[in-house]
Write an enzyme that holds these catalytic residues in place. Structure first.
Site, PDB file in Angstrom:
ATOM      1  CE  LYS A  10      -3.827  -2.216   2.582  1.00 40.57           C
ATOM      2  NZ  LYS A  10      -4.649  -2.090   3.821  1.00 40.57           N
ATOM      3  CE1 TYR A  50      -9.349  -2.803   1.335  1.00 39.97           C
ATOM      4  CE2 TYR A  50      -8.669  -0.710   0.401  1.00 39.97           C
ATOM      5  CZ  TYR A  50      -8.367  -1.883   1.062  1.00 39.97           C
ATOM      6  OH  TYR A  50      -7.071  -2.135   1.454  1.00 39.97           O
ATOM      7  CG  ASN A 122      -3.238  -2.613   7.195  1.00 40.62           C
ATOM      8  OD1 ASN A 122      -3.167  -2.145   6.059  1.00 40.62           O
ATOM      9  ND2 ASN A 122      -4.316  -3.218   7.650  1.00 40.62           N
ATOM     10  CG  HIS A 125      -5.117  -6.155   0.152  1.00 40.94           C
ATOM     11  ND1 HIS A 125      -6.290  -6.204   0.882  1.00 40.94           N
ATOM     12  CD2 HIS A 125      -5.270  -7.045  -0.864  1.00 40.94           C
ATOM     13  CE1 HIS A 125      -7.113  -7.082   0.311  1.00 40.94           C
ATOM     14  NE2 HIS A 125      -6.512  -7.602  -0.747  1.00 40.94           N
ATOM     15  CD  GLU A 136      -8.988  -9.097  -2.491  1.00 45.20           C
ATOM     16  OE1 GLU A 136      -7.817  -9.537  -2.407  1.00 45.20           O
ATOM     17  OE2 GLU A 136      -9.671  -8.790  -1.497  1.00 45.20           O
TER      18      GLU A 136
HETATM   19  N1  UDP Z   1      -9.580  -0.848   7.983  1.00 45.05           N
HETATM   20  C1  UDP Z   1      -9.568   0.214   8.862  1.00 45.05           C
HETATM   21  N2  UDP Z   1     -10.305   0.127  10.023  1.00 45.05           N
HETATM   22  C2  UDP Z   1     -11.040  -0.979  10.326  1.00 45.05           C
HETATM   23  C3  UDP Z   1     -11.049  -2.055   9.427  1.00 45.05           C
HETATM   24  C4  UDP Z   1     -10.315  -1.961   8.267  1.00 45.05           C
HETATM   25  O1  UDP Z   1      -8.911   1.219   8.618  1.00 45.05           O
HETATM   26  O2  UDP Z   1     -11.673  -1.002  11.391  1.00 45.05           O
HETATM   27  C5  UDP Z   1      -8.791  -0.757   6.739  1.00 45.05           C
HETATM   28  C6  UDP Z   1      -7.425  -1.438   6.860  1.00 45.05           C
HETATM   29  O3  UDP Z   1      -6.462  -0.699   6.100  1.00 45.05           O
HETATM   30  C7  UDP Z   1      -7.696  -2.799   6.244  1.00 45.05           C
HETATM   31  C8  UDP Z   1      -8.683  -2.438   5.125  1.00 45.05           C
HETATM   32  O4  UDP Z   1      -9.484  -1.409   5.680  1.00 45.05           O
HETATM   33  O5  UDP Z   1      -6.509  -3.432   5.780  1.00 45.05           O
HETATM   34  C9  UDP Z   1      -9.551  -3.584   4.637  1.00 45.05           C
HETATM   35  O6  UDP Z   1     -10.268  -4.122   5.712  1.00 45.05           O
HETATM   36  P1  UDP Z   1     -10.528  -5.676   5.867  1.00 45.05           P
HETATM   37  O7  UDP Z   1     -11.523  -5.836   6.957  1.00 45.05           O
HETATM   38  O8  UDP Z   1     -10.809  -6.278   4.538  1.00 45.05           O
HETATM   39  O9  UDP Z   1      -9.114  -6.198   6.447  1.00 45.05           O
HETATM   40  P2  UDP Z   1      -7.897  -6.944   5.750  1.00 45.05           P
HETATM   41  O10 UDP Z   1      -8.460  -8.003   4.838  1.00 45.05           O
HETATM   42  O11 UDP Z   1      -7.082  -5.894   5.007  1.00 45.05           O
HETATM   43  O12 UDP Z   1      -7.102  -7.517   6.887  1.00 45.05           O
HETATM   44 MG    MG Z   2     -10.021  -8.028   3.472  1.00 52.44          MG
END
Ligand code: UDP
Ligand code: MG
Length: 167
Positions: A10, A50, A122, A125, A136
């Protein structure tokens, strides 16, 4: 069983010069890189990627984040990792979504942070499961960009399709 997963470094990962570190960590999995590119992230691509989070209060900031508006880096590095148990292996190495809760030696635990606006930056992805991975990968890559045959394809003839070539 061989499978494939999408990985994105990212914009925060790029801004912090973490590409090398992240690729080195990913090489621990012994998986193959089946595709790689630097990609601009359009609004449409970001929203589609997203879409499962579109009702969340942080959605707008999340779109800004993945498009690079928060880091002045309007690109991501997109890759497909392929091999035995790819989804779980990469996911474990990345750590959980919230970087403060992630294992400190995971990629997200080591490099992630929570911003004052509440977005989890974080660094990486990776697809959560098989269905996410297929959706995806098809969103981010065309079949010819991937060196392994992973999903069924078909031939089409495009008449009058314009494309840019080297002058
Ligand atoms: N995210 C966030 N706050 C939250 C949950 C998600 O900022 O409470 C962001 C974070 O960058 C995350 C992305 O949204 O990586 C996608 O969320 P997802 O729940 O799909 O998590 P991931 O699959 O990335 O672990
Ligand atoms: Mg996810």
């Amino acid at each position: 069983m061989n499978e494939q997963t999408l990985v994105l470094i990212k914009p925060d990962g790029l801004k912090k010069s973490l590409t090398g570190n992240i690729l080195t960590r990913l090489s621990e999995t012994k998986l193959e890189i089946a595709a790689a590119k630097i990609a601009r992230v359009s609004e449409e691509l970001a929203v589609e990627h997203y879409k499962h989070l579109k009702d969340k209060p942080f959605f707008k900031d999340l779109i800004k984040y993945i498009r690079g508006d928060l880091h002045d880096r309007h690109k991501v590095m997109a890759m497909v990792y392929w091999g035995d148990g790819a989804i779980k292996k990469v996911r474990e190495l990345c750590g959980t979504t919230n970087p403060e809760e992630a294992d400190p030696v995971s990629i997200r635990g080591a490099y992630g942070r929570i911003t004052t606006s509440g977005v989890y930056e974080n660094a990486i992805h990776t697809s959560g499961d098989k269905e996410d991975a297929e959706r995806e990968i098809k969103l981010w890559f065309d079949p010819d960009e991937i060196i392994v045959d992973i999903y069924p394809t078909k031939q089409i003839t495009e008449k009058e399709a314009k494309r840019r070539v080297w002058a």
